[in-house]
Design an enzyme around this catalytic site. Structure first.
Site, PDB file in Angstrom:
ATOM      1  N   CYS A  79      43.002  30.290  31.809  1.00 11.58           N
ATOM      2  CA  CYS A  79      41.854  30.609  32.656  1.00 11.58           C
ATOM      3  C   CYS A  79      41.179  29.327  33.190  1.00 11.58           C
ATOM      4  O   CYS A  79      41.721  28.692  34.089  1.00 11.58           O
ATOM      5  CB  CYS A  79      40.900  31.512  31.891  1.00 11.58           C
ATOM      6  SG  CYS A  79      39.830  32.451  32.982  1.00 11.58           S
ATOM      7  N   HIS A 172      43.538  35.781  28.880  1.00 14.99           N
ATOM      8  CA  HIS A 172      43.169  35.198  27.576  1.00 14.99           C
ATOM      9  C   HIS A 172      43.960  35.796  26.420  1.00 14.99           C
ATOM     10  O   HIS A 172      43.443  36.681  25.723  1.00 14.99           O
ATOM     11  CB  HIS A 172      41.681  35.479  27.315  1.00 14.99           C
ATOM     12  CG  HIS A 172      40.752  34.694  28.171  1.00 14.99           C
ATOM     13  ND1 HIS A 172      40.237  33.481  27.789  1.00 14.99           N
ATOM     14  CD2 HIS A 172      40.242  34.953  29.392  1.00 14.99           C
ATOM     15  CE1 HIS A 172      39.441  33.021  28.741  1.00 14.99           C
ATOM     16  NE2 HIS A 172      39.430  33.894  29.721  1.00 14.99           N
ATOM     17  N   GLU A 174      44.352  34.582  23.571  1.00 14.81           N
ATOM     18  CA  GLU A 174      43.674  34.255  22.296  1.00 14.81           C
ATOM     19  C   GLU A 174      42.644  35.313  21.919  1.00 14.81           C
ATOM     20  O   GLU A 174      42.129  35.300  20.809  1.00 14.81           O
ATOM     21  CB  GLU A 174      43.042  32.851  22.385  1.00 14.81           C
ATOM     22  CG  GLU A 174      41.730  32.748  23.144  1.00 14.81           C
ATOM     23  CD  GLU A 174      41.875  32.814  24.662  1.00 14.81           C
ATOM     24  OE1 GLU A 174      42.991  33.059  25.167  1.00 14.81           O
ATOM     25  OE2 GLU A 174      40.846  32.652  25.342  1.00 14.81           O
TER      26      GLU A 174
HETATM   27  N1  GLN Z   1      35.305  31.611  35.946  1.00 15.58           N
HETATM   28  C1  GLN Z   1      35.536  30.482  35.098  1.00 15.58           C
HETATM   29  C2  GLN Z   1      35.707  29.207  35.920  1.00 15.58           C
HETATM   30  O1  GLN Z   1      35.791  29.294  37.101  1.00 15.58           O
HETATM   31  C3  GLN Z   1      36.756  30.688  34.244  1.00 15.58           C
HETATM   32  C4  GLN Z   1      36.538  31.875  33.339  1.00 15.58           C
HETATM   33  C5  GLN Z   1      37.299  31.821  32.064  1.00 15.58           C
HETATM   34  O2  GLN Z   1      37.817  30.765  31.646  1.00 15.58           O
HETATM   35  N2  GLN Z   1      37.349  32.945  31.411  1.00 15.58           N
HETATM   36  O3  GLN Z   1      35.742  28.153  35.405  1.00 15.58           O
END
Ligand code: GLN
Length: 189
Positions: A79, A172, A174
């Site tokens: 992410c 995610h 995890e």
């Molecule tokens: N929206 C976050 C970002 O732009 C990432 C979200 C996440 O890691 N769950 O950094």
């Protein structure tokens, strides 16, 4: 026993450490660049990519991590970690590592309330779909020929990809009990 580092500046690093320990791997929170000497791979967790990126500059990770990854150290970005690894992020000039030939869009599916979960086909992990949790997730908008897409949403957005020793997922793993993505990464080390 293999030792994998988890960048522990901000975000969901505790959950990654727990996933690694569940598969019998030693997990080490990495807070300073010097700690990278002792690990065979590094996970960049989800969180807030602007915050993690700024902290990476303050602590000097931007100076050393690129070289280590180019020399072959495996790295896995979840992410926000995927955003930090991308070469280009739409509409922002936040600090990035820029190592992977991806252009990504942050918050590609909307705000926190638009977070979602779905069963995703990831053929490299076997036939059983992966229950993927997306939280203000990014999506890959375009990628270079060296990038191998590992999973796409029904709408066609790439949400997991690999380029050599670099792995990214927009979701995610995890946060679930399915450890197959972590096992896949550990096999890369
Ligand atoms: N929206 C976050 C970002 O732009 C990432 C979200 C996440 O890691 N769950 O950094």
């Amino acid at each position: 026993m293999k030792r994998i580092g988890v960048l522990a500046l901000q975000g969901a690093f505790v959950e990654h450490i727990a996933s690694l320990e569940r598969i019998g791997v030693e997990a080490m929170p990495v807070r300073l660049p010097g700690q990278l000497d002792g690990v065979e791979g590094l996970i960049l967790p989800g969180g807030e990519s602007t915050t993690i990126g700024k902290l990476m500059v303050i602590y000097g990770f931007d100076k050393c991590l690129g070289g280590l990854v180019l020399e072959g150290m495996p790295v896995y970005g979840t992410c926000a970690g995927m955003i930090l690894l991308a070469r280009e992020v739409e509409g922002t000039n936040q600090p990035l590592l820029g190592l992977m030939n991806l252009a990504v869009k942050r918050n590609a599916f909307g705000r926190q309330v638009d977070s979602f979960e779905l069963n995703l086909a990831i053929p490299v992990l076997g036939e059983q779909p992966f229950h993927a949790v997306f939280i203000r997730a990014p999506a890959v908008r375009s990628f270079g020929p060296e990038v191998c897409v590992l999973a796409t949403l029904p709408g066609g957005e790439a949400v997991a990809a690999r380029q050599g020793n670099m792995l990214v997922t927009a979701f995610h793993p995890e946060l679930t009990s399915d450890t197959r993505v972590h096992e896949y990464f550990v096999r890369m080390t």
